[in-house]
Design a protein around this motif. Structure first.
Motif, short mmCIF file in Angstrom:
data_model
loop_
_atom_site.label_atom_id
_atom_site.label_comp_id
_atom_site.label_asym_id
_atom_site.label_seq_id
_atom_site.Cartn_x
_atom_site.Cartn_y
_atom_site.Cartn_z
N GLY A 148 0.79 -1.22 0.00
CA GLY A 148 0.00 0.00 0.00
C GLY A 148 0.83 1.27 0.00
O GLY A 148 0.39 2.30 -0.51
N VAL A 149 2.00 1.23 0.59
CA VAL A 149 2.87 2.41 0.65
C VAL A 149 4.16 2.09 -0.10
O VAL A 149 5.03 1.41 0.44
N PRO A 150 4.28 2.53 -1.35
CA PRO A 150 5.47 2.17 -2.13
C PRO A 150 6.75 2.71 -1.48
O PRO A 150 6.79 3.86 -1.05
N GLY A 151 7.74 1.86 -1.40
CA GLY A 151 9.02 2.30 -0.87
C GLY A 151 9.12 2.22 0.63
O GLY A 151 10.17 2.51 1.20
N ARG A 161 11.18 6.17 8.90
CA ARG A 161 10.51 7.41 9.31
C ARG A 161 10.05 8.26 8.14
O ARG A 161 9.15 9.08 8.29
N ASP A 162 10.64 8.06 6.95
CA ASP A 162 10.19 8.87 5.81
C ASP A 162 8.77 8.48 5.37
O ASP A 162 8.03 9.30 4.85
N HIS A 163 8.41 7.21 5.57
CA HIS A 163 7.09 6.77 5.16
C HIS A 163 6.17 6.54 6.35
O HIS A 163 5.08 5.99 6.19
N LEU A 173 11.16 12.99 13.85
CA LEU A 173 10.27 11.92 13.41
C LEU A 173 8.96 12.55 12.99
O LEU A 173 8.60 13.62 13.49
N PRO A 174 8.21 11.90 12.10
CA PRO A 174 6.91 12.48 11.74
C PRO A 174 5.92 12.35 12.90
O PRO A 174 5.89 11.32 13.58
#
Lengths: 370, 192
Positions: B13-16, B37-39, B129-130
Motif C-alpha cells: 500500500g505504501v510504495p518504498g 521514518r520517511d514513510h 520523526l513524523p
C-alpha cells in the motif's frame, strides 16, 4: 487576568483553585463569559515517576504505583502487576484473581461515588452530596484498611497474586456493604438524577461527539457516555471477568449528564459483579509458587498490559533488558489523555461550565503529572 | 489479522516503505513493526483508514544510548617461526538512537495491540520523526511528553511545547545519561 482586546480577556484558572482537583491550570481566553480558547497547563505535580521506577526493582515499583491515581491504588497495582505477569509469564491462582476483582470493583464504587460528589460540589451543591458519597467511601476504605493495612496507599497486589489472604469475616463484611450499597444508590439518585438544577447545568453541556472521542483516545465512562461500547473488562477479559454477568451502560448524547449517569449505572453493574464474585470465590493459594518477588529478572523483551481502571484505560508498558530493574517503564495515564478533548468540549461554553466539564472528566493530578 | 499480513499490506500500500518485524522474546509475544521514518505518516494513515486501527492508546519514547559490542576473534599468526593462535578483541561501536513506540487498537473491530515503532538517526542532531497527531489526536499530549522528556522532535505536531518540565528547561530528564543538576542549581533554574 489580562485584557487582550475589548471584551476579550485572558485568565489563568488555577493552579490553586478548588475546582481544578489538584494543582492544574487552564489558560482561558474569554469573550464576555464565553470560552474562545482553553489551554491546559500541566507539571505542577511532576516527579518523574517513570524514572524513579526505572531505577527501582520490579517489586519496589508497586508502592509507587499507589501514588499515581491516589484514589484508586488497587487498580493501579493491578495494571502494573498484570504487565509484569505478561512480561515474565506468571500465572495467578484463582482465589487471587477473585480477590483482585473484588477489590477493583470496590475501588470503582468509591471512586465513582466520590466523583459524583465532587461534580455536584463543582456545581455549587456544597457539602451534602459529597458527604453522602464520602460516608460510603469511608466504609470501602475501612475494608481496604482491614485487608491491606492502609486506607489509600494499599500496596496490595504482587505479580503472581496478592500480598495477604482475606478472611471469611472480611468477605462477610464486604457482602454486607454490597447489600446495603444499592439502597444508598437509590437514595443518591432520588436526590440527584431528577433534580432540575442538575439537569439544567449538565444536559447539553460539554458535548463530546463519538468520532472525536475515539480519535482522541478518550477511555472509560467518558467514552461510553458518547455511545462507544468499549469496556476492557468485556474486550480484553483480563483476570476472570469473562465469568461474570454484567452489562456495559452506554450514553446517547455525550454530555455531562450522560457522563454523570454512566458513573451511577456503572456502580450498579459493579454491585452485580461483586455479588457474583463474593458468591463464587474459591479457596486455595493466593500466590503463584513460581513467582519470585525479590530479584525478579524477566527475559529480554517487552509487554504492554491494560486494565479498565475507574478513570479509563490504564496501561503499563515495560521493557526488560534482563536486569533486576525495568529498562523502560511507562504508564499510560487515562486522566492525562482524557484531558486532550477538554478544549473541544469547552469551546463556546460559559466559564462556569468549564468547571463542571472538568469535573465530569474525573481527573487526579497524581496521575496526570506523574 | 496477523502482523505479517499487516506488514505485507503496508509494503504493497505504501510504495518504498520499509517495514521490519521486531521479534519480542518475552512470554507476552507482542511483536512489533519498525517503520522507516520517511514513510511513517503514510503507513500510519493506511493503518488507521484501511485496517481500522482507530484507537492509538499509548505513545512513548525509549532511549537507546551508544553501546560497545566486543567480539573475540582468533587469528593465526607466525610468532618466532611457530604458528600460533592469537585472540583479539574487536570493539565495535553501535550508535545510539531514540525510538518512539505506538500501541494501536481498533475500537470497532476489537483488534490489537498492533505495536509500531520508529527510530531517529542518532541522539543529538538527527532526532526528527513524523508526528502522528494529525491521524490520532490521542498522540497530542503523549508526543509532547516524548519531546519534553526525551527530546524527540515531531514534525507536523500542532503544538510542540514542553508539557511537564517548565519552559526554560534545556535537558531531557528521561534519557539514560541524564545527570540531574545539584539542588541549588535546580533552584536557580526554576527562578529564571
Amino acid at each position: 487576568m489580562t485584557q487582550v482586546a475589548e471584551d476579550i480577556m485572558e485568565i489563568s484558572m488555577g493552579p490553586q483553585h478548588p475546582s481544578t482537583h489538584g494543582v492544574f491550570r487552564m489558560d482561558v481566553r474569554l469573550e464576555g463569559e464565553r470560552v474562545l480558547r482553553l489551554k491546559p497547563v500541566f507539571g505542577y505535580l511532576h516527579r518523574n515517576h517513570e524514572k524513579i521506577a526505572e531505577s527501582a526493582s520490579y517489586l519496589a515499583a508497586i508502592p509507587y504505583t499507589d501514588r499515581l491515581d491516589y484514589l484508586c491504588s488497587m487498580t493501579n497495582n493491578w495494571g502494573y502487576t498484570l504487565a509484569v505477569e505478561k512480561l515474565a509469564g506468571l500465572a495467578v491462582p484463582e482465589r487471587a484473581e477473585y480477590i483482585r476483582v473484588i477489590v477493583a470493583e470496590l475501588t470503582r464504587l468509591q471512586n465513582h461515588a466520590g466523583m459524583v460528589g465532587f461534580l455536584l460540589q463543582d456545581m455549587g451543591a456544597s457539602g451534602t452530596p459529597l458527604m453522602y458519597a464520602f460516608t460510603q467511601r469511608e466504609k470501602v476504605l475501612d475494608l481496604f484498611e482491614e485487608l491491606s493495612g492502609a486506607r489509600m496507599m494499599c500496596n496490595y497486589m504482587r505479580f503472581g497474586g496478592v500480598r495477604v489472604d482475606c478472611s471469611q469475616q472480611w468477605l462477610e463484611a464486604t457482602a454486607r456493604l454490597v447489600g446495603a450499597f444499592g439502597g444508598f444508590l437509590d437514595e443518591f439518585e432520588q436526590l440527584l438524577t431528577g433534580n432540575e438544577i442538575l439537569m439544567a447545568r449538565t444536559q447539553g453541556v460539554g458535548v463530546l461527539p463519538r468520532e472525536l472521542a475515539i480519535n482522541a483516545g478518550v477511555t472509560g465512562p467518558g467514552l461510553r457516555a458518547s455511545g462507544v461500547n468499549y469496556d476492557l473488562r468485556k474486550v480484553d477479559r483480563y483476570g476472570v471477568y469473562e465469568r461474570f454477568q454484567f452489562r456495559v451502560p452506554l450514553g446517547e448524547h455525550g454530555d455531562v449528564f450522560d457522563r454523570y449517569m454512566m458513573r451511577v449505572l456503572e456502580m450498579r453493574e459493579s454491585l452485580k459483579i461483586l455479588e457474583q464474585a463474593l458468591r463464587d470465590i474459591p479457596g486455595g493459594a493466593i500466590m503463584d509458587p513460581k513467582a519470585k518477588l525479590r530479584g525478579l529478572r524477566p527475559k529480554v523483551g517487552e509487554a504492554y498490559a491494560r486494565i479498565e481502571s475507574p478513570k479509563g484505560e490504564l496501561g503499563f508498558y515495560l521493557i526488560s533488558d534482563g536486569s533486576p530493574n525495568p529498562y523502560r517503564y511507562r504508564v499510560r495515564p487515562p486522566s492525562l489523555i482524557n484531558l486532550t478533548v477538554l478544549e473541544d468540549m469547552c469551546l463556546g461554553q460559559n466559564i462556569a461550565d468549564v468547571v463542571v466539564i472538568l469535573g465530569s472528566i474525573d481527573i487526579v493530578m497524581g496521575e496526570v503529572d506523574r | 489479522m496477523t502482523l505479517e499480513e499487516i506488514r505485507s499490506r503496508l509494503q504493497s500500500g505504501v510504495p518504498g516503505c520499509q517495514v521490519e518485524l521486531v521479534v519480542n522474546g518475552s512470554p507476552s509475544g507482542q511483536n512489533s513493526l519498525l517503520l522507516d521514518r520517511d514513510h511513517g505518516l503514510a503507513a500510519a494513515t493506511l493503518l488507521c483508514d484501511q485496517i481500522q486501527l482507530d484507537f492509538c492508546s499509548n505513545v512513548t519514547a525509549v532511549d537507546w544510548p551508544d553501546r560497545e559490542k566486543t567480539d573475540k576473534v582468533k587469528t593465526k599468526q607466525m610468532v618466532d617461526g611457530e604458528e600460533k593462535e592469537i585472540e583479539h578483541t574487536i570493539k565495535t561501536r553501535i550508535p545510539g538512537f531514540l525510538e518512539v513506540v505506538y500501541h494501536l487498537f481498533s475500537m470497532t473491530k476489537h483488534l490489537g495491540p498492533v505495536v509500531i515503532r520508529m527510530r531517529t538517526g542518532n541522539r543529538s542532531d538527527d532526532v526528527t520523526l513524523p508526528s502522528l497527531t494529525p491521524i490520532w489526536r490521542s498522540a497530542e499530549f503523549q508526543e509532547r511528553e516524548a519531546f519534553d522528556l526525551y527530546g524527540v522532535v515531531f514534525e507536523g505536531h500542532p503544538d510542540l511545547r514542553r508539557i511537564l518540565m517548565w519552559d526554560g528547561f534545556t535537558d531531557y530528564p528521561m534519557r539514560k545519561d541524564y545527570v540531574p543538576p545539584p539542588d541549588d542549581e535546580l533552584e536557580r533554574l526554576r527562578e529564571q
